[in-house]
Design an enzyme around this catalytic site. Structure first.
Site, PDB file in Angstrom:
ATOM      1  N   CYS A   1       1.009  -1.263   0.061  1.00  0.00           N
ATOM      2  CA  CYS A   1       0.163  -0.072  -0.149  1.00  0.00           C
ATOM      3  C   CYS A   1       0.953   1.274  -0.034  1.00  0.00           C
ATOM      4  O   CYS A   1       0.287   2.259  -0.056  1.00  0.00           O
ATOM      5  CB  CYS A   1      -0.841   0.022   1.094  1.00  0.00           C
ATOM      6  SG  CYS A   1      -1.859  -1.569   1.112  1.00  0.00           S
TER       7      CYS A   1
ATOM      8  N   HIS B   1      -2.914   7.370   6.457  1.00  0.00           N
ATOM      9  CA  HIS B   1      -2.863   6.003   5.717  1.00  0.00           C
ATOM     10  C   HIS B   1      -4.425   5.677   6.009  1.00  0.00           C
ATOM     11  O   HIS B   1      -5.280   5.250   5.315  1.00  0.00           O
ATOM     12  CB  HIS B   1      -1.979   5.133   6.099  1.00  0.00           C
ATOM     13  CG  HIS B   1      -1.987   4.014   5.270  1.00  0.00           C
ATOM     14  ND1 HIS B   1      -2.022   3.921   4.058  1.00  0.00           N
ATOM     15  CD2 HIS B   1      -2.237   2.425   5.888  1.00  0.00           C
ATOM     16  CE1 HIS B   1      -2.015   2.488   3.355  1.00  0.00           C
ATOM     17  NE2 HIS B   1      -2.237   1.844   4.703  1.00  0.00           N
TER      18      HIS B   1
ATOM     19  N   HIS C   1      -9.976   1.696   0.142  1.00  0.00           N
ATOM     20  CA  HIS C   1      -8.329   1.469   0.092  1.00  0.00           C
ATOM     21  C   HIS C   1      -7.982   0.987  -1.212  1.00  0.00           C
ATOM     22  O   HIS C   1      -8.304  -0.215  -1.617  1.00  0.00           O
ATOM     23  CB  HIS C   1      -8.087   0.503   1.201  1.00  0.00           C
ATOM     24  CG  HIS C   1      -6.470   0.417   1.527  1.00  0.00           C
ATOM     25  ND1 HIS C   1      -5.569   1.127   0.771  1.00  0.00           N
ATOM     26  CD2 HIS C   1      -6.009  -0.245   2.596  1.00  0.00           C
ATOM     27  CE1 HIS C   1      -4.460   0.814   1.203  1.00  0.00           C
ATOM     28  NE2 HIS C   1      -4.478   0.258   2.264  1.00  0.00           N
TER      29      HIS C   1
END
Length: 401
Positions: A161, A296, A330
């Site tokens: 990520c 995040h 996400h």
């Protein structure tokens, strides 16, 4: 230190196609996550981009056709990005422009479809499946380079990520070392069954739209996105007059690797703290200079708690921060470029977005988590990305003018 600027940028996600659409979505607090109908056994909510299935890759690049490259192509065709790169290429020469892409899935959906299309009893995949141009991690930068007609260095970053955030760091190294004059930085990650079912097996998918930092948060919503930025030295060439909501300076970056666990963050936040501290040191800025942090903020219990602790350790409770994954989902390896463009929007509009879908902050949190939008001028903002395996990256952007 070489001053680097983002002179052009674009992004596409469930929030909309392009910078203006993304900006409107943030300001109007539009709900964009939808129930997972991407797979027959859908679970939870996803951030799906409309029109990917119908989008057509240019015929001369048809060998690259896959969902991930279609998504990337849609982004390239937005916000005048292709035209801007052509102008830069004419100035520097196509061989002096690098392509640095972040992705974690690449075109794996094509492999899934090829496996499902096998002849019963035949272990081989159909001859129509082009692994190198679809699933291979090098597919994305090679496609982008071919689509834009540039021939400089190509690099794929696959740091889970943190992939497309880390891509900015490697691009900065290439430019400042003189390997290239400019870099197309970004990435794409698209919906596929491996991601959706993999996170379901880890029991990380929320049955609700993701609600980062909320007291009742219970997991993530997977999304897809693509985005690109043109990174150049300041004053290297004349730029069009006027302001744009994507221009910003890349003033600092930091990275770390804590390797605490394959899929769980270090609860102490040690690696996240190192990445943010190194970004501040590289930018020669004190913590108090940061006006907003794009977290995040995945919406899982462990990730959000760790990040709150890490932010509080460096910034206390004075810096407004939020996660925008309640809008986009996400987007994995593409989250870095998408949220970098959101940070550029923040710098240009002074609109600090809240945590979408979140209503009550976790009572154990001590950072200044935004549940409602705030209007505040920021000269510097930070973007965090923390990936599986303990890979951490933080960027600091500054106002362009």
């Amino acid at each position: 230190m070489t001053e680097l600027i983002i002179t052009a940028g674009t992004a596409i996600s469930a929030m909309g196609r392009g910078i203006e659409a993304t900006q409107r979505c943030l300001q109007n607090k539009q709900h964009t996550l939808q129930p997972d109908q991407f797979q027959p056994t859908g679970h939870g909510y996803i951030g799906r981009v409309a029109g990917v299935e119908e989008h057509v890759i240019p015929p001369h690049l048809a060998q690259f056709d896959c969902r991930n490259n279609r998504l990337a192509d849609m982004a390239l065709m937005t916000d005048g990005f292709i035209e801007t790169v052509k102008t830069a290429s004419a100035h520097y020469g196509p061989h002096r422009i690098a392509v640095i892409m972040g992705t974690s899935t690449s075109g794996i959906l094509s492999a899934e479809e090829a496996y499902a299309a096998r002849t019963p009893g035949d272990p081989t995949l159909p001859k129509s499946f082009h692994y190198t141009n679809t699933q291979d991690l090098s597919s994305l930068p090679r496609y982008v380079a071919a689509r834009l007609g540039v021939s400089g260095p190509l690099l794929t970053i696959s740091n889970a990520c943190a992939s497309s955030t880390r891509a900015f760091i490697d691009a900065a190294h290439l430019i400042t070392s003189g390997v290239c004059d400019a870099a197309i930085v970004g990435g794409a990650d698209s919906l596929c069954r491996m991601t959706l079912q993999g996170f379901t097996s880890l029991e990380l998918i929320s049955p609700h739209p993701a609600r980062p930092c909320d007291a009742e948060r219970d997991g993530i919503s997977i999304g897809e996105a693509a985005g690109f930025a043109l990174l150049e030295r300041a004053n290297a060439r004349p730029l069009p007059l006027g302001t744009s909501s994507y221009r910003a300076r890349l003033v600092g970056y930091g990275a770390s690797s804590d390797g605490y666990h394959m899929s769980s963050p270090d609860p102490t936040g040690a690696g996240a703290i190192r990445a943010m501290q190194r970004a501040l040191e590289h930018a020669h800025l004190p913590a108090k200079a940061i006006g907003y942090i794009n977290m995040h903020g995945t919406g899982t219990r462990a990730n959000d708690k760790m990040e709150d602790s890490a932010i509080y350790a460096l910034f206390g409770s004075r810096v407004p921060c939020s996660s925008t994954k309640g809008w986009s989902g996400h987007t994995l390896g593409a989250s870095g470029i998408l949220e970098t463009m959101i940070c550029a929007i923040v710098l240009n509009t002074h609109h600090l977005p809240p945590c979408m879908n979140s209503h009550t902050t976790d009572p154990t949190f001590r950072s200044d988590i935004l549940l409602t939008a705030r209007h505040s001028r920021s000269d510097y903002v930070m973007n965090n990305a923390f990936g599986f395996g303990g890979t951490n990256s933080s960027l600091i952007l500054g106002r362009f003018a």
